[in-house]
Scaffold this active site. Sequence first.
Site, PDB file in Angstrom:
ATOM      1  N   ASP A 165      55.198  -8.306  40.992  1.00 22.89           N
ATOM      2  CA  ASP A 165      55.287  -7.559  42.247  1.00 22.89           C
ATOM      3  C   ASP A 165      55.790  -8.489  43.349  1.00 22.89           C
ATOM      4  O   ASP A 165      56.578  -9.396  43.075  1.00 22.89           O
ATOM      5  CB  ASP A 165      53.911  -6.966  42.590  1.00 22.89           C
ATOM      6  CG  ASP A 165      54.015  -5.622  43.286  1.00 22.89           C
ATOM      7  OD1 ASP A 165      54.510  -5.588  44.420  1.00 22.89           O
ATOM      8  OD2 ASP A 165      53.615  -4.594  42.693  1.00 22.89           O
ATOM      9  N   HIS A 234      52.553  -5.156  49.245  1.00 26.47           N
ATOM     10  CA  HIS A 234      52.538  -4.278  48.068  1.00 26.47           C
ATOM     11  C   HIS A 234      51.833  -4.930  46.884  1.00 26.47           C
ATOM     12  O   HIS A 234      50.958  -4.327  46.240  1.00 26.47           O
ATOM     13  CB  HIS A 234      53.986  -3.921  47.705  1.00 26.47           C
ATOM     14  CG  HIS A 234      54.137  -2.849  46.679  1.00 26.47           C
ATOM     15  ND1 HIS A 234      54.138  -3.120  45.323  1.00 26.47           N
ATOM     16  CD2 HIS A 234      54.308  -1.516  46.788  1.00 26.47           C
ATOM     17  CE1 HIS A 234      54.307  -1.989  44.655  1.00 26.47           C
ATOM     18  NE2 HIS A 234      54.412  -0.994  45.512  1.00 26.47           N
ATOM     19  N   SER A 544      52.953   3.526  42.587  1.00 27.66           N
ATOM     20  CA  SER A 544      52.655   2.091  42.614  1.00 27.66           C
ATOM     21  C   SER A 544      51.157   1.838  42.706  1.00 27.66           C
ATOM     22  O   SER A 544      50.658   0.835  42.206  1.00 27.66           O
ATOM     23  CB  SER A 544      53.343   1.423  43.811  1.00 27.66           C
ATOM     24  OG  SER A 544      54.711   1.237  43.581  1.00 27.66           O
TER      25      SER A 544
END
Length: 759
Positions: A165, A234, A544
């Site tokens: 990520d 994220h 996600s």
Amino acid sequence: MKRLPGLINRQSAMGLHHSSSSRSGVAWVLLLICLWTLSFRAHGGGPRKLYIAYLGHVKHGHPDNVVASHHDLLTTLLGSKEGSSASVVYNYKHGFSGFAAMLTAEQAKQLAEFPEVISVQPSKRHTPTTTRSWDFLGLNHQMMGSDMLHGSNSGGEDVIIGVIDTGIWPESRSFNDAGYGPVPSRWKGKCQVGHDWGSKNCSRKIVGARFYSAGVPDQFLETDSLSPRDHNGHGTHCASTAAGSAVEAASFHGLAKGVARGGAMRARIAVYKSFWGLGFGNTATVLAAIDDAIHDGVDVLSMSFGIDENSFGVLHAVQKGITVVYAGGNEGPRPQTVRNGAPWAITVAASKIDRSFPTMITLGNKQQIVGQSLYCRGKNSSKSSSGFKGLVVPVSCAMDILNGTDVKGQILFCTMQPGDQDVFQQASQYVQDGGGSGVIFAQYTTDLSFTALDVCQGIACILVDLDIGKKIASYMDDASSPMAKIEPARTVTGKETLAPKVAMFSSRGPSPDYPAIIKPDIAAPGVNIFAAKENSYAILSGTSMAAPHVAGVVALLKALHPNWSSAAIKSAIITTAHITDEHGMPILAEGLPRKIADPFDYGGGNINPRGAADPGLVYDIDPQDYDKYLRCTIIKRASVHCNATGMLPVYHLNLPSISVPNLRSPVTVSRTVTNVGDVDSVYHVEIQSPVGVRMEVDPPVLVFDAKNKVHTFRVKLSPLWKLQGDYTFGSLTWGNVGKVVRIPVAARITIQDFYADVA
């Protein structure tokens, strides 16, 4: 005469000089032009791009020898060792053999003709696609040690989850390693340092960290740091969702207050930063991360982004015993948008949990109505900022019409239609920039609040349905000076909120690449998920967020059942999933209109972690079987013979689902189940045939004992009609006392190939 670039240097190097004879000089120049042209063609003219060369399984014992073989190949292609070294960006040398290199289109074409090369493809760009969610799934952190899933493995402490990520924020309380034992001795990873990341940023919780910046354009690197640190948020959010340590009294400005933690709270985390800036990554960086993860010894890979459907890197990871979990994509509710459709991985849809954020709106006539938002008033807000404000309603909230409207200190009211997502964001930004107080959006019945937080910083963005919107519009028509007051949102959890539901944005099947495989596989919480971001916490939505929920469950299952294969774990998750909500009603899927969910919305259903811990039966697959059925989809080179016509259709693979996309005559498929429950068990079949299809199962009863742990059964699907139809759905369930092992079934009756279903 114009000199060709480099010509003088070549002449000097060869000891050549112009003679007094013009004919002789011209001859030498022409000779050198020919040599230069041949060299240029041999090396492939044109701009260079990043290409991925795949060579299959590692055929050399030591990684250095694998790298040497790559350079030998490129030296032959490019004509020099220097050229080979300069062109290589990544060598893949642990889990599989291949490399990423800067090549021209002609060079890539030539490379693909080498006998040891399986495929050469351009590197593609990829982008990344909680306090309540784990309670909703039945995993209460206070039950640690008191149930089957938690009792024997302390939250998966020795399981290592690899997160590919945007990096991680190691100082977050969610990654506290207090009380952890030593890092598992089998771990072979590293802690790669950078200018804002030292070796001490790794810990007994974050056991390893790497980053991959080669091949990433400078504009994305300039807004980030060359280290595993996450400046996007994220990756931190995903990692803490899967394996965050318990943090008491966490909240987002008072909303969603509770204990923030991951599903596998005691699992370790390995970080592979492959995405940069606002989320740029590519095939080359992702494959490098997968290759290192295989070498390092991760047990689970959580990948919240889209990747090539025929990802050989992920296939090799699964064949090495790693369970890979993918996000399904955020392009719903349109069909055929699901990403990451390969059968060797788990593809996850996003669902909603039983938590809402009701927000009270009081109109000037004292009428009170309730919307939804994530609005929370700041500590320094004055009383005047929380009082009644003027309501403004333009003809339209499209920017070309809205432009010039005075919104300072006022609340904008907009009615949204399907496809107006850009209007939502633009109007919110317009109110922010214009000093407005808030926006009320009336929309069709769905939940788009997952976008509200990103575009509504410091103002109130409230969502109401069209019925409520008409009440507001009616009030505004009657009032000479329409006013409204917006209260901060509050948190409500429990059965008064209808859940789970498949999220509007969650991508839907069937898979355009593998229609004979039902995708997504499973749904998991992905709407308004609360998890870590830098030193604080944030509420984000998307598949996600759903994928790390499944990765956390996989970690718990691996700790509980260390000998189970990835296919067995996937089977346990799919066959025990919920297809009804907390009230026993069929799970719904948000869309236009909202409908009862089917396997193309959520695969087997909504994840049921405690059921997956004890599934009774599993549909297992030898990882090498994937090659038998799907080898031809990976090979991209015409010169390699791949007998696709001799291969069985993919629906013969022993998956925990059945999909026949072209049913014209009776089709019989076999499935094999392994008993992982009580030794002496009897299972009876229950059939729900897809509409228009007769489904028969033989035998209808399976008897297991100490000697008979595995049984094979046959499923015959026969079309009842002759037409060019659409998919219909059913299920096949094996049941005994206390166990229900259910797989989804999809079939489409057809009468001819290549029929355009557009009318």
